[in-house]
Enzyme design. Sequence first.
Site, PDB file in Angstrom:
ATOM      1  CE1 TYR A   1      66.848  13.783  68.780  1.00  0.00           C
ATOM      2  CE2 TYR A   1      67.125  14.609  66.537  1.00  0.00           C
ATOM      3  CZ  TYR A   1      66.960  14.843  67.888  1.00  0.00           C
ATOM      4  OH  TYR A   1      66.894  16.135  68.360  1.00  0.00           O
TER       5      TYR A   1
ATOM      6  CB  SER B   1      64.938  17.454  65.323  1.00  0.00           C
ATOM      7  OG  SER B   1      66.236  17.382  64.756  1.00  0.00           O
TER       8      SER B   1
ATOM      9  CB  ILE C   1      71.161  23.469  69.572  1.00  0.00           C
ATOM     10  CG1 ILE C   1      70.034  23.839  68.605  1.00  0.00           C
ATOM     11  CG2 ILE C   1      71.261  24.486  70.713  1.00  0.00           C
ATOM     12  CD1 ILE C   1      70.206  25.158  67.897  1.00  0.00           C
TER      13      ILE C   1
END
Length: 257
Positions: free
Chosen positions: A159, A146, A192
């Site tokens: 995350y 990411s 995204i």
Amino acid sequence: MSVNSVNAYDLTGRTAFVTGAASGIGRASAVLLAAAGAAVHCADRDISGLDETAALIKDGGGTAHTHPLDVTDQSQLARAVAAAGQLDVMAAIAGIMHRSPVLETRDEDLDRVLSVNFKGVLYACQEAARSMIATGTRGSIVTMASGAVDTGGPGLLCYGAAKAAVVQLTKTLATEVGPHGIRVNAVAPGWIRTPMTDRDDAGSQARTEGLMARMSPLGRVGEPEDIAHAVLYLASDASSFTTGQILRPNGGVAMPW
């Protein structure tokens, strides 16, 4: 096959396995890999979404198989990968999002995100590498990192930490399986437009997308298909001299050295 030809992207006769295939980047990647000629094994917990992805592939003339499973259960992954037979491509894309300030992050939050976003990727990589080594396949493993690995973001401790671990896994595994002719690379997308990035209301969604678009030199947010093309590149012979790398389709939001 010469990499000086567009045929380097052709996956005809190859088998790909995609986790997180029920929606978003996973679905777009599975559909594109199938369009490139691969027989695609689609895995996800979301059975209805999985069936929809398989239908899209078959409607396009491709070959799809479905595997309802939980990526945090290595035994389920092992059985599904074994059922796929000789594996050429593993795209470990399944993931979840969690937001909480560092001072409010609980053990169970961190454990849940690490279990899916890191351990789930680790298990997929392990099973794919074992399969490829056993069959002598000079395959490609693609992990999903990411843009969060390149910059801090409020609320993204769990995350970002899990995705940073995926980057280290990718680099380490690349050094270990490279002698077998197996390549391992990661994709680190920017923002995204997927179900995982949906906000609770349309106004909030529009504001978030507007902010993210303004941060990009290209002036837009990404679509799942943008990332699927990066996955196809890394899965194919076009990237035959690429391993241990982090590909960053992020619209120019982050430009690390």
